[in-house]
Design an enzyme around this catalytic site. Structure first.
Site, PDB file in Angstrom:
ATOM      1  NE  ARG A 108      -3.871   0.606   1.996  1.00 52.72           N
ATOM      2  CZ  ARG A 108      -5.088   0.740   2.529  1.00 52.72           C
ATOM      3  NH1 ARG A 108      -5.288   1.564   3.545  1.00 52.72           N
ATOM      4  NH2 ARG A 108      -6.096   0.047   2.056  1.00 52.72           N
ATOM      5  CG  HIS A 135      -8.549   0.272  -2.716  1.00 51.23           C
ATOM      6  ND1 HIS A 135      -7.730  -0.794  -2.393  1.00 51.23           N
ATOM      7  CD2 HIS A 135      -9.235   0.570  -1.571  1.00 51.23           C
ATOM      8  CE1 HIS A 135      -7.911  -1.119  -1.129  1.00 51.23           C
ATOM      9  NE2 HIS A 135      -8.810  -0.308  -0.601  1.00 51.23           N
ATOM     10  CD  GLN A 138     -13.172  -1.930  -0.364  1.00 50.28           C
ATOM     11  OE1 GLN A 138     -12.350  -1.919   0.538  1.00 50.28           O
ATOM     12  NE2 GLN A 138     -14.404  -2.408  -0.210  1.00 50.28           N
ATOM     13  CG  ASP A 227     -13.764   6.511  -0.838  1.00 51.61           C
ATOM     14  OD1 ASP A 227     -13.673   6.274   0.380  1.00 51.61           O
ATOM     15  OD2 ASP A 227     -12.783   6.438  -1.624  1.00 51.61           O
ATOM     16  CB  CYS A 267     -14.232   1.116   0.276  1.00 48.80           C
ATOM     17  SG  CYS A 267     -13.577   2.792   0.454  1.00 48.80           S
ATOM     18  NE  ARG A 295     -10.609  -5.321   0.653  1.00 52.56           N
ATOM     19  CZ  ARG A 295      -9.774  -4.341   1.028  1.00 52.56           C
ATOM     20  NH1 ARG A 295     -10.244  -3.309   1.698  1.00 52.56           N
ATOM     21  NH2 ARG A 295      -8.490  -4.361   0.689  1.00 52.56           N
TER      22      ARG A 295
HETATM   23  N1  NVA Z   1     -10.212   6.811  -1.250  1.00 47.74           N
HETATM   24  C1  NVA Z   1      -9.836   6.365   0.066  1.00 47.74           C
HETATM   25  C2  NVA Z   1     -10.034   4.870   0.184  1.00 47.74           C
HETATM   26  C3  NVA Z   1      -9.720   4.321   1.545  1.00 47.74           C
HETATM   27  C4  NVA Z   1      -9.862   2.839   1.602  1.00 47.74           C
HETATM   28  C5  NVA Z   1      -8.401   6.752   0.345  1.00 47.74           C
HETATM   29  O1  NVA Z   1      -7.551   6.591  -0.529  1.00 47.74           O
HETATM   30  O2  NVA Z   1      -8.133   7.242   1.446  1.00 47.74           O
HETATM   31  N1   CP Z   2     -11.282  -0.163   2.602  1.00 45.53           N
HETATM   32  C1   CP Z   2     -10.003  -0.193   2.986  1.00 45.53           C
HETATM   33  O1   CP Z   2      -9.095  -0.413   2.202  1.00 45.53           O
HETATM   34  O2   CP Z   2      -9.822  -0.003   4.320  1.00 45.53           O
HETATM   35  P1   CP Z   2      -8.419   0.168   5.043  1.00 45.53           P
HETATM   36  O3   CP Z   2      -7.859   1.504   4.645  1.00 45.53           O
HETATM   37  O4   CP Z   2      -8.771   0.114   6.513  1.00 45.53           O
HETATM   38  O5   CP Z   2      -7.513  -0.942   4.641  1.00 45.53           O
END
Ligand code: NVA
Ligand code: CP
Length: 308
Positions: A108, A135, A138, A227, A267, A295
């Site tokens: 990540r 992502h 997800q 989101d 998500c 997930r």
């Molecule tokens: N769009 C959000 C998704 C979190 C799972 C982010 O990147 O923070």
């Molecule tokens: N939805 C998601 O990816 O959550 P986290 O940021 O907690 O991993």
């Protein structure tokens, strides 16, 4: 070697197979304890390394459980505790070393470019656990959840409301192409998806509409998604962004424009009272906890696809 970096990189048949395998494996372990291994233990003797450059609850824990259920081992690395994260070892050298230790790696990162660079130097498969651009894990879980509740996603209508230019929105656009569902995006002009991805989707004969009117974007929809208004990677003025997005809140009034049996997806983590009201996320149309559980099942299939 197969990397899982973007939905758009993978052919439709493989993506559909990933979702189908998740359904089968999930069914086959009804009654099992949460971390009990599946009977066939396809990851027996194998391991996965995860690097989180940004916070995570779901991705971190669900991948860990996924590996356990596949009968393997996982190691989670904090970038602060490794030389790469401290800036004193290159991506190339880190990738070469980690390739010697594990069978698959998940990262990540804020920088999709770094992810791609890792992929170039690894000799084991790489999974994108969220980047600034996409992502994909997800979205596989969300399609699994949708199909469990509503059947084949092909030809159905899904709505994306709010920030139309973030990682989730881009992965959903890619998924609309690959799984052939209709996607209606409701977002302010400033946060519209870039033209390149929309034109790519349209060229692939995907029914995709972008509107600044959230009501239009939700009308007749089988599933309404949103989101956080401010993503982890957002560097601009957060207050200003929230102000621009305030008419894009998913609430009772907006959701009433969708089909009467529509479902609500997010998500997570959620900005309660911002992109969605409490009565919706905690209400009967919300499937967010099932999404979070899925997930685990989606990731098992993704890992297996990478290693097959
Ligand atoms: N769009 C959000 C998704 C979190 C799972 C982010 O990147 O923070
Ligand atoms: N939805 C998601 O990816 O959550 P986290 O940021 O907690 O991993």
């Amino acid at each position: 070697m197969k990397n899982f970096l973007n939905i758009s990189d993978i052919n439709s048949e493989d993506l559909k197979q990933i979702v189908e395998e998740a359904k089968i494996r999930k069914k086959n372990r009804i009654g099992f304890n949460k971390s009990q291994a599946d009977n066939d233990k396809p990851l027996d003797g194998k391991s996965m390394i995860m690097i989180f450059e940004k916070p995570s609850t779901r991705t971190r824990v669900s991948f860990d459980i996924a590996v356990k259920q596949l009968g393997g081992y996982s190691t989670i690395l904090n970038p602060d505790g490794i030389h790469y994260g401290k800036g004193d070892e290159s991506i190339e050298d880190t990738a070469k070393v980690l390739s010697e230790y594990a069978d698959v790696i998940m990262i990540r990162t804020s920088s999709h470019k770094n992810l791609e660079e890792f992929g170039e130097h690894l000799s084991i498969p790489l999974i994108n656990g969220l980047s600034d651009q996409s992502h994909p894990c997800q979205v596989i879980s969300d399609i699994l959840t949708f199909e469990e509740l509503k059947g084949d996603i092909k030809g159905k209508t899904l709505s994306w409301i709010g920030d139309g230019a973030n990682n989730m929105s881009y992965s959903f656009i890619e998924a609309a192409v690959k799984f052939q569902f209709n996607l209606k995006i409701g977002c302010p002009k400033k946060y519209s998806p870039n033209k390149k991805i929309i034109n790519w989707a349209l060229k692939k004969n995907t029914r995709i509409e972008v509107s600044t009117n959230p009501k239009d974007a939700v009308k007749g929809s089988d599933c309404v998604m949103t989101d956080k208004w401010v993503s982890m990677n957002d560097k601009g003025d957060k207050k200003k962004k929230k102000k621009i997005l305030k008419d894009y809140q998913v609430n009772k009034k907006l959701l009433s424009q969708a089909k009467s049996d529509t479902i609500f997806m997010h998500c997570l983590p959620v900005g309660r009272g911002e992109e969605v009201t409490n009565d919706i996320i905690d209400g009967e149309k919300s499937v967010v906890w099932q999404q979070a559980l899925n997930r685990v099942h989606a990731q098992k299939s993704i890992i297996k696809w990478c290693l097959d």
